[in-house]
Write an enzyme that holds these catalytic residues in place. Structure first.
Site, PDB file in Angstrom:
ATOM      1  N   ARG A  59     -49.038 -56.927 -48.562  1.00  0.00           N
ATOM      2  CA  ARG A  59     -47.678 -56.799 -48.859  1.00  0.00           C
ATOM      3  C   ARG A  59     -46.799 -58.223 -48.806  1.00  0.00           C
ATOM      4  O   ARG A  59     -45.923 -58.200 -49.453  1.00  0.00           O
ATOM      5  CB  ARG A  59     -47.066 -55.519 -47.988  1.00  0.00           C
ATOM      6  N   GLU A  96     -54.785 -54.049 -32.226  1.00  0.00           N
ATOM      7  CA  GLU A  96     -54.282 -53.182 -30.950  1.00  0.00           C
ATOM      8  C   GLU A  96     -55.981 -52.706 -30.476  1.00  0.00           C
ATOM      9  O   GLU A  96     -56.444 -52.464 -29.365  1.00  0.00           O
ATOM     10  CB  GLU A  96     -53.694 -52.271 -31.347  1.00  0.00           C
TER      11      GLU A  96
END
Ligand code: AMP
Length: 173
Positions: A59, A96
């Site tokens: 993006r 993460e």
């Protein structure tokens, strides 16, 4: 500054439970909103002598390419592994869960380049930090970074340990 908040949509539990995904599709689809977004992003950096805007896949490419033309700069894609055809350099970084990698063409930036990084969302900051490292490895000057959305509560700004400024169009506390 124009109000972009209503053009960012929250999608709960995407891509996995517990994550609220900030969907920029309504912003991209709104002709006036998208143009105003790119113009406003550009205003902060107009005097910074940016020679190249480097966008983070995927993006970051959308905003980055538009911002590059707005600033009269070139565009450099920072890509996921295995996508770039010529010689590349890479930076690995922790997510993460697991890890990821960003790559750039080794010859993407000429000597003296002043680079603005861009991505859509700043979350934990690992991606933007890896991108900054990549720009350093390419021997270019990092002028700064811009994001459309900053998720302040995830602390990404604390992980941005560069001296270069980091600007955000929208900040969610
Ligand atoms: P981070 O490395 O944690 O700052 O994650 C940033 C990258 O993941 C950006 O490229 C974002 O597009 C994407 N991302 C992370 N969290 C979100 C979210 N809540 N909504 C949309 N995109 C996200």
């Amino acid at each position: 500054m124009p109000d972009f908040d209503h053009l960012i949509r929250d999608i709960p539990d995407f891509p996995k439970p517990g994550i609220v995904f900030k969907d920029i599709s309504p912003l991209l689809g709104d002709a006036e909103g998208f143009a105003a977004c790119v113009r406003t992003l550009g205003e902060a950096w107009r005097e910074s002598r940016i020679s190249h805007v480097a966008g983070i896949e995927s993006r970051g490419f959308i905003f980055g390419a538009a911002l590059a033309t707005e600033l009269g700069a070139g565009f450099v894609p920072l890509r996921k592994p295995g996508k770039l055809p010529a010689d590349t350099i890479a930076v690995d970084y922790a997510l993460e869960y697991g890890h990821d990698r960003l790559e750039a063409h080794a010859d993407a930036l000429p000597p003296g380049a002043r680079v603005l990084l861009i991505d859509d969302v700043l979350a934990t900051g690992g991606t933007l930090r890896a991108a900054a490292e990549l720009i350093g490895q390419l021997g270019a000057t990092l002028a700064g970074a811009a994001v459309v959305v900053e998720l302040v509560f995830l602390g990404g700004r604390e992980r941005w340990r560069e001296s270069a400024p980091l600007t955000a169009l929208l900040r969610y506390e």
